[in-house]
Structure formats: structure tokens, C-alpha cells
Design a protein around this motif. Structure first.
Motif, short mmCIF file in Angstrom:
data_model
loop_
_atom_site.label_atom_id
_atom_site.label_comp_id
_atom_site.label_asym_id
_atom_site.label_seq_id
_atom_site.Cartn_x
_atom_site.Cartn_y
_atom_site.Cartn_z
N TYR A 1 0.88 -1.11 -0.25
CA TYR A 1 -0.22 -0.05 -0.08
C TYR A 1 0.77 1.36 -0.08
O TYR A 1 0.76 2.19 -0.88
CB TYR A 1 -0.87 0.02 1.08
N SER A 2 1.86 1.16 0.93
CA SER A 2 2.71 2.58 0.85
C SER A 2 3.27 2.61 -0.46
O SER A 2 3.54 3.97 -0.89
CB SER A 2 3.61 2.59 2.06
N SER A 3 3.94 1.83 -0.95
CA SER A 3 4.70 1.92 -2.38
C SER A 3 3.59 2.24 -3.54
O SER A 3 3.96 3.19 -4.38
CB SER A 3 5.31 0.62 -2.77
N ALA A 4 2.46 1.71 -3.40
CA ALA A 4 1.44 1.92 -4.32
C ALA A 4 1.26 3.51 -4.14
O ALA A 4 0.85 4.40 -5.36
CB ALA A 4 0.29 1.10 -4.29
N ILE A 5 0.86 3.93 -2.96
CA ILE A 5 0.35 5.42 -2.70
C ILE A 5 1.36 6.35 -3.02
O ILE A 5 1.04 7.53 -3.57
CB ILE A 5 -0.25 5.44 -1.44
N SER A 6 2.44 6.00 -2.71
CA SER A 6 3.81 6.95 -2.83
C SER A 6 4.15 7.19 -4.26
O SER A 6 4.30 8.32 -5.05
CB SER A 6 5.14 6.37 -2.07
N LEU B 1 1.02 -3.62 -7.88
CA LEU B 1 1.69 -4.86 -8.20
C LEU B 1 3.31 -5.24 -7.95
O LEU B 1 3.68 -6.07 -7.61
CB LEU B 1 1.24 -5.07 -9.68
N ILE B 2 3.60 -3.86 -8.45
CA ILE B 2 5.28 -4.06 -8.11
C ILE B 2 5.61 -4.03 -6.82
O ILE B 2 6.55 -4.73 -6.41
CB ILE B 2 5.93 -2.88 -9.03
N GLY B 3 4.83 -3.19 -6.02
CA GLY B 3 5.30 -3.36 -4.63
C GLY B 3 4.90 -4.50 -4.09
O GLY B 3 5.55 -5.14 -3.21
N ILE C 1 -3.61 3.76 -14.09
CA ILE C 1 -2.79 2.44 -14.40
C ILE C 1 -1.43 2.51 -13.53
O ILE C 1 -0.98 1.24 -13.11
CB ILE C 1 -2.26 2.56 -15.91
N SER C 2 -0.83 3.65 -13.17
CA SER C 2 0.34 3.68 -12.29
C SER C 2 0.00 3.11 -11.04
O SER C 2 0.76 2.51 -10.40
CB SER C 2 0.75 4.98 -12.36
#
Length: 458
Positions: free
Chosen positions: A12-17, A174-176, A167-168
Motif C-alpha cells: 500500500y505504501s509503495s502504491a500510494i507513494s 503489483l510491483i510493490g 494504471i500507475s
């Protein structure tokens, strides 16, 4: 979020950041494009207005519709840019209109140096008025530049940015998640290892392997060290419980036996009563002494006090006590009056008392103890030498272990608990000292202690 796993937090943190970073960059880019294109639209409208003014003034004093139609370049420019042009006299009455692609606001003689933006009939446009004069005609030329194409383009860019932001967000999640799965895998394995260790009561060796020299590798090294310490502590605890239960079992059984004897038929037998009471009291004293030594050992493992103690004062006090209890004991002290060590008085007294007690207890001769304190370069060296029965060489490495006894039979006969030397070692180590032992069986034992220097010679 308190109950979230580290992987979930990471995802969640990587996606939000990443999403917020992309969103901020998109907003900055959007307004940059917006301002740049708005300026471009103004320049286009201004160029058309300048060409109109130049055309009318260059064709004067008389201009016909045919003259205007023949200027196809200017007309194509007006049409392609969705612009409208009107020519007005000084009263604001429209004389000529070219193209009807964009509406005009109500005419005003208050001129502006810059284009005005307005919405007319739901149509956004730029408009500007310029004075014009050719021949005898004096009036105004006004241009209305439609911003419909500009608005549609900006909406398209905004929609595209929104789609890319979504999309990002999905890709960053997914990447996180993927990265967290890979990077947290060693931590999960280490967690499982800890759970297995807990279930097995820390009896199993650490099987988890990780060869990389990063934070997880450092954590594994610390965990292995901790596991070794925990295993050693549990082993010492088990040994301690076993030994103390063994040590207390015998006196308890003796006291219980004599009390049962008295209870059955020894109440009226004065001789039996006296013997049983004396033996019971002796056994109780042994238990009391054992418990006191255990408490001393436990207290020695607490925080130390920052004090300084004079060695001669402590030795003098202890000498008086032992000599008064046993006059045949001879204790010789050789140390200067200013010999001082950073050890509390009670701790230093306990160290010397245990060593002297052993020297007297394990002695078949008239006890003689010689104690010297000398100054080294950075420390104080204390030597305690006795003329006791000595210790066999094979037992020397273990005499400082808890409850270790050289010979069970002689230890029991002399009332030893096996804790005295262990207390000495613990106290000496607690105050950053060292203790060594050397002994010759049948001749005596030498204890050498060394403590950090605290200005013993002034």
C-alpha cells in the motif's frame, strides 16, 4: 493498519507513494501545458489581428469585398483557427463580419492591452479590439478567437493523465507486492524459524541460512547469537534448578526424618530429642546458608554502584571476625593504606569472605592465609595464598562453575554448597576484574585477583 502485515503495508505504501508522485508530476505537467498552449493561442490570435490591421490600412482609402476575398491566406488563417472578425464604426455599429465561427461580447470602447477570455453561448473564446483608420474611415476591428479546440485538447490530456494515474496505481501496487514478496521472503523464513525455536523451547539449532551481507544478514547473526545465549541460559537454569533441588533435598529429608522420629517415640527421650534437634538445626543452618548464597549470587547480577573501597579496611574487618571465631587462624595482610578499587564494600567483603572461608574450611593444618595487594601499571593485583589441601589440576578449570564440587564426599563433610567460588567469579566480573586460580594438591591454593586502577597510591 496496526494489524496489517509488513507486506501489506509495503504494498500500500509503495502504491500510494508512486501514485502521489505521478499525480503531482501530472498536475505540474498539466498546468505547464495549459499555460503554454494558452499563450500559444493568444499569439495566434494576436498575429491574425495584426495582419488584419495591416491589411485594412494598406488597402485604403477604399476597400471592397473583392479585395478581402482575394486575400486567401488571411481568410484561410481565420477559418482554420475558428476565428471571427468584425469591423465597426466609431458608434460601435458593425460594418463587416468575416467568418461566423465565434461569437462576440457586447462592444465596449474600453480597450485592453491583452486578450480577454469570456464564455458566450457556452463557447469559450479570446477577444480583443484594435483601432483602425484607412482613408476617411475611422473605426475598430475586433477579433474573437475560439478556444473550443484548446478546451477539447486539455480535456483529452486530463483524461489521459487520469487513465495513466489509475494504471500507475495498479502497476505500482503489483510491483510493490512483488518486490515485498521477494525482499520479505528471508524475513518470513526467519519468522518461521523463530516460531519453531519457540515451539521446541530453543533446543534446536538455527537452520535458516542467508549469505548476503545486508540488514537481514546482520539480523540473522544477531538472532544466532541470541539463540546461543538463550540456549545457554536455559541450560544454566535447568542445571541450577536441578542442583539446588538436589542440594536442598538432603537436609530436608534429614529434618523430616528426625521430626518423624520425634513425633513417633522420641518426645520423652531427652537424649534422642537433643540429638535430633541439634542435627535438624544444623541442617536448617545449611539450608539457610545455601539460600543466602543464592540470594547473594542473584544480587551480584544487578547493576553495580560507582564507588571506591579501601582494600585494607575490608581485609582488617574480615580478619577480626575470623580470628575471633577461630583463634588458631592466621591471616597476614600486606597492602598500603591507600589501596582502593572501584568495588562496593559489601561486594569486596563477600569476595574475600568466600575465599578465606574456603581456605579455612579445606585445610587439614593450622590455617595460614597471606594476602597482598600491589599496584600494576593500570590495575590493582591482589593475591590470596593458603596452606590448605589444594585442588587437583583436572578440577581447576571448573571450580568457578555453580554447584561444582571437587569431591562430593569431602564437600559434604565440610559443609560446602558449591556456590562460593561461583559468587566470587560473578562479583569480580561484575566490576570489570579478573580472577585466576593456581593450586598444588597437598600444599595449598593461590587466588589472584585484578581490578582496574583507582588511584590506590596517592
Amino acid at each position: 493498519m496496526k494489524n496489517w502485515t509488513l507486506q501489506k503495508k509495503w504494498t500500500y505504501s509503495s502504491a500510494i507513494s508512486i501514485f502521489l508522485s505521478f499525480l503531482i508530476m501530472s498536475i505540474i505537467l498539466y498546468f505547464s501545458i495549459y499555460n503554454w498552449m494558452l499563450i500559444s493561442e493568444k499569439k495566434t490570435a494576436q498575429n491574425t489581428l495584426n495582419e488584419l490591421v495591416l491589411f485594412f490600412e494598406s488597402k485604403g482609402p477604399i476597400i471592397t469585398i473583392q479585395d478581402i476575398k482575394r486575400n486567401t491566406t488571411l481568410l484561410n488563417q481565420i477559418v482554420n483557427q475558428e476565428q471571427s472578425v468584425r469591423l465597426m464604426n466609431t458608434d460601435g455599429i458593425e460594418v463587416l463580419r468575416i467568418n461566423d465561427a465565434s461569437n462576440f461580447p457586447p462592444f465596449s470602447k474600453e480597450f485592453s492591452t491583452d486578450f480577454k477570455r469570456s464564455i458566450i453561448d457556452n463557447q469559450l473564446s479570446f477577444h480583443k479590439v484594435a483601432e483602425i483608420q484607412f482613408g476617411t474611415f475611422i473605426g475598430y476591428v475586433e477579433i474573437s478567437h475560439s478556444l473550443d479546440n484548446f478546451s477539447r485538447l486539455m480535456k483529452y490530456i486530463l483524461s489521459a493523465m487520469f487513465i495513466f494515474a489509475v494504471i500507475s496505481l495498479v502497476l505500482s501496487a503489483l510491483i510493490g507486492y512483488t518486490l515485498s514478496s521477494v525482499l520479505l521472503k528471508p524475513l518470513k523464513e526467519l519468522r518461521n524459524e523463530m516460531q519453531h525455536a519457540k515451539q521446541s523451547k530453543f533446543s534446536k539449532e538455527v537452520s535458516f541460512q542467508y549469505s548476503k551481507e545486508d540488514e537481514i544478514g546482520e539480523l540473522l547473526v544477531i538472532y544466532k547469537q541470541l539463540m546461543n545465549e538463550v540456549s545457554e541460559t536455559i541450560k544454566r537454569q535447568d542445571d541450577f534448578i536441578y542442583n539446588i533441588s538436589h542440594e536442598l533435598r538432603t537436609p530436608v529429608q534429614v529434618v523430616e526424618g528426625h521430626l518423624s522420629l520425634l513425633n513417633r517415640w522420641g518426645k520423652n527421650e531427652k537424649e534422642v530429642l537433643a540429638d535430633s534437634l541439634e542435627i535438624s538445626l544444623n541442617e536448617i543452618q545449611k539450608m539457610k546458608k545455601l539460600i543466602e548464597e543464592m540470594l547473594k549470587l542473584a544480587r551480584s547480577e544487578n547493576a553495580k554502584n560507582e564507588v571506591a573501597t579501601n582494600i585494607v579496611d575490608v581485609l582488617t574487618t574480615i580478619k577480626k571476625e575470623f580470628v575471633s571465631l577461630n583463634p588458631i587462624v592466621s591471616i597476614d595482610i600486606s597492602a598500603v593504606e591507600t589501596a582502593v578499587v572501584a568495588v562496593p564494600h559489601t561486594a569486596l567483603e563477600q569476595i574475600f569472605r568466600n575465599l578465606i572461608e574456603n581456605a579455612i574450611k579445606y585445610n587439614d593444618k593450622t590455617p595460614y592465609i597471606q594476602i597482598t595487594a600491589t599496584k600494576k601499571q593500570q590495575s590493582i593485583a591482589i593475591t590470596l595464598e593458603d596452606n590448605g589441601i589444594g585442588i587437583p589440576p583436572e578440577h581447576l578449570p571448573k571450580v568457578f562453575d555453580r554447584f561444582y564440587t571437587v569431591e562430593t564426599s569431602r564437600t559434604k563433610s565440610r559443609g560446602g554448597s558449591g556456590l562460593g567460588l561461583s559468587i566470587v567469579r560473578m562479583l569480580v566480573a561484575e566490576y570489570e576484574g579478573i580472577v585466576e586460580i593456581d593450586s598444588i594438591e597437598g600444599k595449598g591454593t593461590i587466588f589472584q585477583l585484578e581490578f582496574p586502577f583507582v588511584s590506590i597510591f596517592q
